[in-house]
Design an enzyme around this catalytic site. Sequence first.
Site, short mmCIF file in Angstrom:
data_model
loop_
_atom_site.label_atom_id
_atom_site.label_comp_id
_atom_site.label_asym_id
_atom_site.label_seq_id
_atom_site.Cartn_x
_atom_site.Cartn_y
_atom_site.Cartn_z
CE LYS A 1 -4.01 1.99 0.30
NZ LYS A 1 -3.51 2.75 -0.88
CE LYS B 1 3.49 7.26 6.03
NZ LYS B 1 3.19 8.25 4.95
CB SER C 1 -5.73 4.85 1.65
OG SER C 1 -5.52 5.86 0.70
CG ASN D 1 -4.76 16.98 -0.28
OD1 ASN D 1 -4.38 16.33 0.69
ND2 ASN D 1 -6.00 16.96 -0.71
CB THR E 1 -2.67 13.58 4.74
OG1 THR E 1 -2.92 12.49 3.83
CG2 THR E 1 -1.26 13.50 5.25
CE LYS F 1 5.03 7.57 -1.47
NZ LYS F 1 4.37 7.88 -0.19
N1 GLU Z 1 0.79 9.00 -0.18
C1 GLU Z 1 0.27 8.91 1.15
C2 GLU Z 1 1.37 8.59 2.14
O1 GLU Z 1 2.52 8.87 1.91
C3 GLU Z 1 -0.93 7.98 1.23
C4 GLU Z 1 -0.68 6.59 0.78
C5 GLU Z 1 -1.95 5.77 0.64
O2 GLU Z 1 -3.03 6.31 0.85
O3 GLU Z 1 -1.83 4.58 0.33
O4 GLU Z 1 1.13 8.12 3.21
#
Ligand code: GLU
Length: 394
Positions: free
Chosen positions: A62, A86, A336, A213, A182, A98
């Site tokens: 994810k 995380k 998410s 955002n 976020t 990622k």
């Molecule tokens: N890009 C966001 C992060 O760095 C969200 C990642 C997601 O929702 O999977 O945490």
Amino acid sequence: MNRMLATAQSTVREAARRLRHDDETIEAFLRAAHEHVFEVTAGGKTYPAYRVQHNNKLGPFKGGIRFHPQVTLDEVRALALLMSIKTAAAGLEVGGGKGGVAVDPRSLTEAELEELSRDYARKLAPYIGSDRDVPAPDVNTNGKIIGWMLDEYEKTVGHADPGCFTGKRLTDGGSEGREAATGRGGVVALGEYLAQQHLLHEPLTVAVQGYGNVGYYFAKVLRELHPNLKLIAIANSKHTWFRGSGIDATTVANPAMLADAMVMDRDAIIGIDADILVPAALENAITEENAAVVPAKIIVELANGPITAGAERILLGRGVQVLPDVVANAGGVIVSFLEWRQNLKHEHWTEAEVNAELADILLTATREMIIRARQQGLSHRQAAFDLALGRLIG
Ligand code: GLU
């Protein structure tokens, strides 16, 4: 090696040693499960593209996909590793990954942006899915781009699978509250930290670096939930705007519209005399060069990796408290995760339900981190990494 990757890896190695894991186990954990390196095309030009699938012990990989000219494989590796930490620190049943494309999206027309996004999804289609890898937005990507990617992915695999991407627009099966998540999560984590320190009702001042955002919604939700915390400065990639009397983010979508603010250079935000500094832009914003002059006493990392390892040593030595990215900015991936769950169950929750669930998950993660840090004499980041690795290794 990329500075953020070196920092993330050494933070993991230190945590794993505290947890008494041997070197072989640590190095095996650091290695990504899969690294997809390819090229995408738009407007007749090709751009380097990546998807690093780091760890799926707790569930499907994810993490977001960023479009930025400075994207490299090492940067994506670092960000994928941070996603594994995380999601585990938040106790989510997903793993870490990622993606990125080394492109300046501002140099593309709308049609080229769509072409690039679709090409990325088509090439990655064999390796993702709601049960394998669930990408989402990150820097310079949004619900519209995710919509193109989902459409292209579903056409390529030949069946519907809306849970394959999160951060979708509501009309594509997205979740209420995802766009603000976020920023909202950052407010929740900060509020909990301040409550524990008996500072929640103090008239503290706040400076926010990055007004995309994440920074925008952080400022907006902060005003709604904690009006005593006064936003006095914001910065984007061009300037810093300072107004001692306060900035009402609910009416300021674009800082350039801000009346009677002092306009300063972009990096002035780091040195603004505010109690709380919120880096919400890119990595390496606070380095050994500027860490000694940060006036803030609390830093909330809403960007990924905004403080280098050397800078953090200086900050902690000066008694500055850091709420680390892996918890402070986990609100995005938490919602998410809730979006993915709604898709799998064919449900649509109200915004109030989503926000309550987000707060619940993030409060637990923040409290666990603060308690462990206090009990074991660790920094917040060390405590969060220890908690995450306890779930990921063993
Ligand atoms: N890009 C966001 C992060 O760095 C969200 C990642 C997601 O929702 O999977 O945490």
